[in-house]
Design a protein around this motif. Sequence first.
Motif, PDB file in Angstrom:
ATOM      1  N   LEU A 405     -54.772   2.563 -38.883  1.00 57.48           N
ATOM      2  CA  LEU A 405     -54.342   3.954 -39.024  1.00 57.48           C
ATOM      3  C   LEU A 405     -55.459   4.945 -38.727  1.00 57.48           C
ATOM      4  O   LEU A 405     -56.643   4.665 -38.894  1.00 57.48           O
ATOM      5  CB  LEU A 405     -53.755   4.202 -40.415  1.00 57.48           C
ATOM      6  CG  LEU A 405     -54.621   3.979 -41.658  1.00 57.48           C
ATOM      7  CD1 LEU A 405     -55.374   5.251 -42.016  1.00 57.48           C
ATOM      8  CD2 LEU A 405     -53.755   3.542 -42.833  1.00 57.48           C
ATOM      9  N   GLY A 406     -55.042   6.122 -38.265  1.00 57.01           N
ATOM     10  CA  GLY A 406     -55.919   7.268 -38.111  1.00 57.01           C
ATOM     11  C   GLY A 406     -55.449   8.360 -39.044  1.00 57.01           C
ATOM     12  O   GLY A 406     -54.245   8.482 -39.315  1.00 57.01           O
ATOM     13  N   TYR A 407     -56.385   9.161 -39.545  1.00 59.39           N
ATOM     14  CA  TYR A 407     -56.052  10.154 -40.583  1.00 59.39           C
ATOM     15  C   TYR A 407     -56.651  11.501 -40.192  1.00 59.39           C
ATOM     16  O   TYR A 407     -57.852  11.614 -39.958  1.00 59.39           O
ATOM     17  CB  TYR A 407     -56.604   9.688 -41.930  1.00 59.39           C
ATOM     18  CG  TYR A 407     -56.444  10.679 -43.066  1.00 59.39           C
ATOM     19  CD1 TYR A 407     -55.186  11.127 -43.435  1.00 59.39           C
ATOM     20  CD2 TYR A 407     -57.553  11.146 -43.768  1.00 59.39           C
ATOM     21  CE1 TYR A 407     -55.031  12.036 -44.488  1.00 59.39           C
ATOM     22  CE2 TYR A 407     -57.409  12.041 -44.818  1.00 59.39           C
ATOM     23  CZ  TYR A 407     -56.142  12.482 -45.173  1.00 59.39           C
ATOM     24  OH  TYR A 407     -55.994  13.373 -46.199  1.00 59.39           O
ATOM     25  N   LEU A 483     -50.580   7.024 -37.275  1.00 58.55           N
ATOM     26  CA  LEU A 483     -51.329   8.275 -37.385  1.00 58.55           C
ATOM     27  C   LEU A 483     -50.766   9.082 -38.551  1.00 58.55           C
ATOM     28  O   LEU A 483     -49.566   9.379 -38.597  1.00 58.55           O
ATOM     29  CB  LEU A 483     -51.216   9.075 -36.091  1.00 58.55           C
ATOM     30  CG  LEU A 483     -52.009  10.373 -35.988  1.00 58.55           C
ATOM     31  CD1 LEU A 483     -53.507  10.123 -36.167  1.00 58.55           C
ATOM     32  CD2 LEU A 483     -51.751  11.054 -34.650  1.00 58.55           C
ATOM     33  N   PHE A 484     -51.641   9.409 -39.515  1.00 60.91           N
ATOM     34  CA  PHE A 484     -51.267  10.244 -40.661  1.00 60.91           C
ATOM     35  C   PHE A 484     -51.797  11.661 -40.431  1.00 60.91           C
ATOM     36  O   PHE A 484     -52.999  11.853 -40.192  1.00 60.91           O
ATOM     37  CB  PHE A 484     -51.854   9.677 -41.952  1.00 60.91           C
ATOM     38  CG  PHE A 484     -51.156   8.448 -42.455  1.00 60.91           C
ATOM     39  CD1 PHE A 484     -50.094   8.548 -43.327  1.00 60.91           C
ATOM     40  CD2 PHE A 484     -51.548   7.187 -42.040  1.00 60.91           C
ATOM     41  CE1 PHE A 484     -49.438   7.416 -43.798  1.00 60.91           C
ATOM     42  CE2 PHE A 484     -50.904   6.050 -42.494  1.00 60.91           C
ATOM     43  CZ  PHE A 484     -49.842   6.165 -43.378  1.00 60.91           C
ATOM     44  N   THR A 513     -46.814   5.387 -34.393  1.00 66.87           N
ATOM     45  CA  THR A 513     -45.956   5.827 -35.493  1.00 66.87           C
ATOM     46  C   THR A 513     -46.686   6.920 -36.261  1.00 66.87           C
ATOM     47  O   THR A 513     -47.867   6.776 -36.565  1.00 66.87           O
ATOM     48  CB  THR A 513     -45.631   4.656 -36.431  1.00 66.87           C
ATOM     49  OG1 THR A 513     -45.020   3.618 -35.664  1.00 66.87           O
ATOM     50  CG2 THR A 513     -44.683   5.079 -37.536  1.00 66.87           C
ATOM     51  N   VAL A 514     -45.978   8.007 -36.579  1.00 71.80           N
ATOM     52  CA  VAL A 514     -46.612   9.188 -37.169  1.00 71.80           C
ATOM     53  C   VAL A 514     -45.951   9.534 -38.494  1.00 71.80           C
ATOM     54  O   VAL A 514     -44.719   9.553 -38.605  1.00 71.80           O
ATOM     55  CB  VAL A 514     -46.524  10.399 -36.212  1.00 71.80           C
ATOM     56  CG1 VAL A 514     -47.102  11.650 -36.873  1.00 71.80           C
ATOM     57  CG2 VAL A 514     -47.254  10.104 -34.900  1.00 71.80           C
ATOM     58  N   MET A 515     -46.782   9.785 -39.485  1.00 68.08           N
ATOM     59  CA  MET A 515     -46.306  10.328 -40.761  1.00 68.08           C
ATOM     60  C   MET A 515     -47.006  11.653 -40.981  1.00 68.08           C
ATOM     61  O   MET A 515     -48.237  11.747 -40.874  1.00 68.08           O
ATOM     62  CB  MET A 515     -46.605   9.361 -41.905  1.00 68.08           C
ATOM     63  CG  MET A 515     -46.020   9.787 -43.232  1.00 68.08           C
ATOM     64  SD  MET A 515     -46.058   8.412 -44.413  1.00 68.08           S
ATOM     65  CE  MET A 515     -45.628   9.263 -45.918  1.00 68.08           C
ATOM     66  N   VAL A 516     -46.248  12.703 -41.260  1.00 65.18           N
ATOM     67  CA  VAL A 516     -46.803  14.053 -41.309  1.00 65.18           C
ATOM     68  C   VAL A 516     -46.322  14.778 -42.561  1.00 65.18           C
ATOM     69  O   VAL A 516     -45.178  14.616 -42.996  1.00 65.18           O
ATOM     70  CB  VAL A 516     -46.408  14.837 -40.033  1.00 65.18           C
ATOM     71  CG1 VAL A 516     -44.899  14.943 -39.887  1.00 65.18           C
ATOM     72  CG2 VAL A 516     -47.042  16.231 -40.009  1.00 65.18           C
ATOM     73  N   THR A 517     -47.212  15.550 -43.168  1.00 56.75           N
ATOM     74  CA  THR A 517     -46.806  16.505 -44.194  1.00 56.75           C
ATOM     75  C   THR A 517     -46.953  17.907 -43.609  1.00 56.75           C
ATOM     76  O   THR A 517     -47.853  18.160 -42.801  1.00 56.75           O
ATOM     77  CB  THR A 517     -47.671  16.412 -45.460  1.00 56.75           C
ATOM     78  OG1 THR A 517     -48.991  16.881 -45.177  1.00 56.75           O
ATOM     79  CG2 THR A 517     -47.735  14.996 -45.976  1.00 56.75           C
TER      80      THR A 517
END
Length: 579
Positions: A405-407, A483-484, A513-517
């Motif tokens: 993962l990348g943050y 990717l966060f 795959t991306v997770m975003v706030t």
Amino acid sequence: MNGHAIVADGLHHTFAGVPALHRVDAAIRRGTITALAGPDGAGKTTLMRLIAGLLAPSGGLLRVNGLDPVADAGALRQRLGYMPQKFGLYEDLTVLENLDLYADLRDVTGDARASRLARLLSFTDLARFTSRPAGKLSGGMKQKLGLACTLIGSPDVLLLDEPCVGVDPVSRRELWRMVCQLASDGMTIVWGTSYLDEAERCSDLLLMHEGRVIHSGTPGELIASMTGRSMLLRNIEGNRRAVLRRVVCSERVIDGVLQGEAIRLVLAEPGRAPDSAGLGAGADAQLVDARPRLEDAFMALVGGGPMGVSPLADHLDRVEWPSGVDDTGAIEATDLTRRFGDFIAADRVGFRVRRGEIFGLLGPNGAGKSTTFKMMCGLLRPTSGEARVMGYDLTRSPGKARQQLGYMAQKFALYGNLSVAQNLRFFSGIYGLRGKIRDERIADMVRIFALGPYLDMSAGELPLGFKQRLALSCALMHRPAILFLDEPTSGVDPVTRREFWSHINGLVDKGVTVMVTTHFMDEAEYCDRIGLVYRGRMIAAGTPDELKRRARSDTLPDPTMEDAFIALIEREERTGESA
């Protein structure tokens, strides 16, 4: 100057010979909320600081309530309130101690202080939190406390510089309600913002770009000029991101963004829409008129948005998917719980994110969204439950999981005192890159993001858009599959936001795959699916359009994403049942 609280005539200002404002003419009416809108670097903060008397102009005339902000600084100080982007709350002091401190600074004493504090605590609904340290307030509550401190001197003119950056939609509406009440009582308010949906709500608008005022009038006048140029492409078949790239390359289109399952586009000329059949959107695709927005008008004034092509995505290979990992389990949360003493910040949260999907984690300040996000990144150990990425348990195999993962942190986790080049070398080392491959990866990022002229500049001095580019470069140096993104475009202008999402959309098409706030609801429309967190629990999940449909009612027949966010939370508060 009758009827006008602030007047500028030929106002200009330079920093070390570099123009920040170019001959600005403006007249701001008394008792109104005037939006001072535009992208990062447009000159908004410089103009506000001139109005507040914190800078002396290089030339031109400026008057605030008939006073010269520099020559009459003492008199103006009693009549003007200024809340800068980073308002000076003392986080170790309580709410009441902060208010007392600002009352001392404003020479508000005795009975006047007691009555004013009582009124402000009631006005901001902070009376229940007077003994809480400011550092432990949510983002929205901090902004309300900052506003109360600014109002302690009962100013006639109130300057608010980006008051809603990092604030959730519920708190934004509360802040807006309070500011409207102040204006109705006769106060003149200047609301600085890069979010044009906020500017739409204001009575008047000064729209700035590159140090110049490019529109002065009402938001409605500018929106009306877009009649016949704002459209929605609906019933899209196949990959909507690929369709978006084709749409924005049409000579008849100057801007395009994803809006749930549709694509919103702005035409170069009224009535000259592209042929939907030639966009590869499927036989049932339809182009229909949409209500123009202020952001559409801004994009037209600045010549349109980026073409949608990502040199970053073009440079990268497709993500290789490990054998034995289900496509539906790129990111998994199972009964994820986190306690802080007796307080449950996350309560049995569960979801699954598919490979090559953008999943949005939304929620008000203090709802548990950030806690959940940090557990999924491996930055916070859960009390119970499981967090997995690419099949790796973040508790049992943290090293292997983190390599996947990348943050990109909310405040861009860059080292401000290090140069751009030093940040790139540091983060590549963190991800285990060495020697030739490290040098090649750094060179790639410098070329792709045009960082060459800034390599020796301290990261803290970069313009916001380039900070974002650098932060994304650092997060992607090791070519992660996951990717966060934690509020990645907070405070960023529409053009830079589109550039950023062209990269993200391109990465997703390569299998990332991306997770975003995010607190920016138009940005939530880019997500394939959304999970809404409130009081530590997942109260709703689905596509953006599904959540909007759940919020539909007789009084809200066509809800926006922001309407849906607020309606679903209010429904949860009323019923205690998940949507």
